[in-house]
Design a protein around this motif. Structure first.
Motif, short mmCIF file in Angstrom:
data_model
loop_
_atom_site.label_atom_id
_atom_site.label_comp_id
_atom_site.label_asym_id
_atom_site.label_seq_id
_atom_site.Cartn_x
_atom_site.Cartn_y
_atom_site.Cartn_z
N UNK A 120 0.98 -1.30 0.03
CA UNK A 120 0.15 -0.06 -0.10
C UNK A 120 0.81 1.12 -0.06
N UNK A 121 0.46 2.37 -0.89
CA UNK A 121 1.17 3.44 -0.61
C UNK A 121 0.55 4.37 0.52
N UNK A 122 0.82 5.81 0.80
CA UNK A 122 0.56 6.39 1.79
C UNK A 122 -1.19 6.38 1.56
N UNK A 123 -1.57 7.17 0.48
CA UNK A 123 -2.75 7.17 0.32
C UNK A 123 -4.02 6.10 0.41
N UNK A 124 -3.41 5.04 -0.04
CA UNK A 124 -4.07 3.67 0.26
C UNK A 124 -4.22 3.21 1.65
N UNK A 125 -3.06 3.36 2.29
CA UNK A 125 -3.14 3.09 3.70
C UNK A 125 -3.95 4.24 4.50
N UNK A 126 -4.09 5.39 4.29
CA UNK A 126 -4.96 6.29 4.94
C UNK A 126 -6.37 6.05 4.70
N UNK A 127 -6.70 5.93 3.41
CA UNK A 127 -8.09 5.48 2.83
C UNK A 127 -8.42 4.14 3.74
N UNK A 128 -7.72 3.14 3.78
CA UNK A 128 -8.03 2.01 4.48
C UNK A 128 -8.54 2.17 5.83
N UNK A 129 -7.37 3.05 6.87
CA UNK A 129 -7.51 3.25 7.92
C UNK A 129 -8.95 3.86 8.22
N UNK A 130 -9.35 4.85 7.54
CA UNK A 130 -10.49 5.47 7.39
C UNK A 130 -11.85 4.50 7.10
N UNK A 131 -11.53 3.76 6.23
CA UNK A 131 -12.69 2.59 6.23
C UNK A 131 -12.75 1.88 7.51
N UNK A 132 -11.85 1.40 7.93
CA UNK A 132 -11.91 0.52 8.91
C UNK A 132 -12.51 1.10 10.32
N UNK A 133 -12.39 2.44 10.36
CA UNK A 133 -12.85 3.24 11.50
C UNK A 133 -14.41 3.32 11.35
N UNK A 134 -14.81 3.61 10.00
CA UNK A 134 -16.25 3.75 9.73
C UNK A 134 -17.11 2.56 9.55
N UNK A 135 -16.23 1.43 9.65
CA UNK A 135 -17.14 0.21 9.41
C UNK A 135 -18.34 -0.22 10.39
N UNK A 136 -19.20 -0.58 10.19
CA UNK A 136 -20.10 -1.34 10.99
C UNK A 136 -19.61 -2.58 11.77
N UNK A 137 -19.68 -2.62 12.88
CA UNK A 137 -19.09 -3.79 13.73
C UNK A 137 -20.11 -4.29 14.75
N UNK A 138 -19.92 -5.66 14.89
CA UNK A 138 -20.92 -6.25 15.83
C UNK A 138 -20.23 -6.34 17.40
N UNK A 139 -21.24 -6.62 18.28
CA UNK A 139 -20.90 -6.39 19.45
C UNK A 139 -20.96 -7.90 20.15
N UNK A 140 -20.03 -8.08 21.23
CA UNK A 140 -19.89 -9.46 22.01
C UNK A 140 -21.46 -9.84 22.57
N UNK A 141 -22.00 -10.90 22.71
CA UNK A 141 -23.00 -11.27 23.44
C UNK A 141 -22.86 -10.98 24.82
N UNK A 142 -23.84 -10.65 25.54
CA UNK A 142 -23.86 -10.50 27.01
C UNK A 142 -23.48 -11.70 27.28
#
Ligand code: FAD
Length: 452
Positions: A199-221
């Motif tokens: 990855x170059x710098x732009x690709x890396x920065x875009x990848x981090x943004x995508x990770x931070x914005x992505x939908x996540x699931x939670x652990x079960x109680x």
């Protein structure tokens, strides 16, 4: 008749009991519920589906899980019979009415003249007799401790931390390359152990943004209580700082990109070979709680993985499972105590269907051993055989994580048109599997008839 004891009446234990009893053994199912509960089960039924009500694809020509359905039906499997009886409309997927399904499995097993269901928790490993342990991802604490004492702490996990697994033939090798960091290793095996995506710098920065914005699931109680031992999801690493991944799993050091030897990559995503066949690679350090749709989107932004097909996506779950490649023999017996077989999700397969299939197989192997008939090896060209071959030997033991059935586990077929003609290839896999599985079932029946 000889007695087969089965611990756990879930997907695997229920199917195992049915197979063994129909082959003439007396069977005792030891099931702890409703006397002892788990955080996920809601009823006292056998074969309860703890989460989704789907058996996934029912396509037995183009899908490995559909093929597993076919193989279990061909073997007279109870789980498939009851799923078919209680199916709900769901397009190409086999969805079932979970309560009616589990009630019907429970009723059939209770009504079987050779099966007895005993309610109670098994808390230690049996010293003698014939046993199948199929206590699943939520094996009770006492039994898990007993297994741990027998196998060693390293060999029994309480969590899976699954990095996504990619089919090798879907990786763009005009961007990716094979190399282990600092060129460690000289054998062919070691040289093909790692694959890199730059990855170059732009690709890396875009990848981090995508990770931070992505939908996540939670652990079960209740899921993490006392167990989770710090295997961080990739998005949590990214939350700790934008450079964290570049200094962790994505560090670009010790690697030279042969496609652009003069350009130093800003970050590198490494993939590690996941099976001896070399058909599957996992993305190193990329365990995640991102939702499946988000994962596919985010990971396809990695150069070389634009068209990636995933054999399985990543996850982190409470899951008790053995390091089966080191602990179990090809007969699914515990090497150190061969009177005990393991079956179901605790063997390192994942999913209702895979677990039931491993119950079916363990029972048939146990029957042959107890009755004293010679059974040919399970064909590794069948879905059942490919899965058991993977967990008991095909998988890399050091990085072993639970596996869904998929065509990447099958010995390749030789086809003109090669990798591009995927439908023809999958059809060839499923045709070969059906023929070989049918022969194997027939050999078992003949052997048993001869013994009687
Ligand atoms: P189980 O079906 O769990 O059966 C094990 C049985 O053993 C249970 O009945 C348990 O009560 C019993 N038991 C445990 N310890 C003892 C003991 N010491 N003595 C006696 N009995 C004992 N798979 C999917 O395909 N789709 C999903 O959506 C899905 N969601 C899941 C969600 C959660 C929260 C969890 C934990 C798992 C999920 N799975 C899912 C995986 C699923 O649990 C398995 O695929 C499947 O149920 C495993 O079958 P099994 O027979 O190995 O275990």
């Amino acid at each position: 008749a000889p007695i087969l004891h089965i611990v756990g009446g879930g997907m695997a234990g229920s199917e195992a009991a049915w197979q063994a009893a129909n082959a003439g053994l007396d069977v005792v199912i030891h099931e702890m519920r409703p006397h002892v509960e788990t955080f996920a089960h809601q009823t006292g039924h056998l074969a309860e589906m703890v989460c989704s009500n789907s058996f996934r694809s029912d396509d037995d020509e183009q899908n490995a899980v559909g093929l597993l359905h076919w193989e279990m039906r061909a073997a007279g499997g109870l789980i498939m019979q009851m799923a078919d009886t209680h199916k709900l409309p769901a397009g190409g997927a086999l969805a079932v009415d979970r309560d009616a399904f589990a009630a019907a499995v429970t009723e059939r097993l209770h009504a079987h003249p050779r099966i007895r269901v005993e309610t109670g928790e098994i808390t230690s490993l049996p010293r003698d007799g014939h046993w199948i342990i199929a206590t699943g991802p939520l094996t009770s604490g006492a039994l898990a401790e007993a297994i741990r004492a027998e196998t060693g702490a390293e060999a029994l996990a309480f969590f899976d931390a699954i990095a996504p697994i990619v089919h090798y033939d879907s990786i763009d090798m005009s961007q990716a390359w094979m190399q282990s960091r600092y060129d460690k290793g000289d054998t062919e095996d070691e040289r093909t152990a790692y694959l890199n995506c730059p990855m170059d710098r732009d690709q890396y920065e875009a990848f981090i943004d995508a990770l931070l914005a992505a939908d996540k699931t939670e652990f079960h109680a209740g899921e993490t209580a006392g167990y989770f031992d710090g295997c961080l999801p990739i998005e949590v690493m990214a939350e700790r700082g934008r450079e964290t991944l570049r200094h962790g799993p994505m560090k670009p050091v010790g690697l030279t990109n042969p496609h652009a030897p003069d350009v130093k990559p800003h970050a590198v995503v490494q993939l590690r070979r996941d099976n001896k066949l070399g058909t599957l690679y996992n993305i190193v350090g990329f365990q995640t709680k991102m939702k499946y749709g988000a994962q596919a989107d985010v990971f396809r932004t990695i150069p070389g993985l634009e068209d990636a097909r995933f054999a399985r996506l990543g996850g982190i779950h409470r899951n008790t499972f053995l390091n089966a490649p080191t602990l179990l023999d090809a007969q699914m017996r515990l090497r150190s105590a061969p009177h005990i077989r393991f079956a179901g999700q605790i063997t390192g397969v994942e999913g209702y269907v895979e677990s039931a299939a491993m119950g079916l197989l363990a029972a048939r192997l146990a029957v042959a051993e107890i009755v004293g008939t010679a059974l040919p090896p399970v064909p590794e060209t069948s879905a059942t055989g490919a899965l058991v071959t993977h967990i008991t030997g095909g998988a890399e033991a050091k990085t072993f994580q639970p596996m869904n059935v998929n065509f990447g586990l099958f010995p390749p077929v030789d086809l003109k048109g090669g990798r591009r003609n995927r439908p023809a290839r999958y059809k060839a896999y499923t045709d070969r599997a059906k023929a070989d599985w049918t022969d194997w079932l027939a050999a078992g029946d003949t052997g048993r008839a001869a013994a009687e």
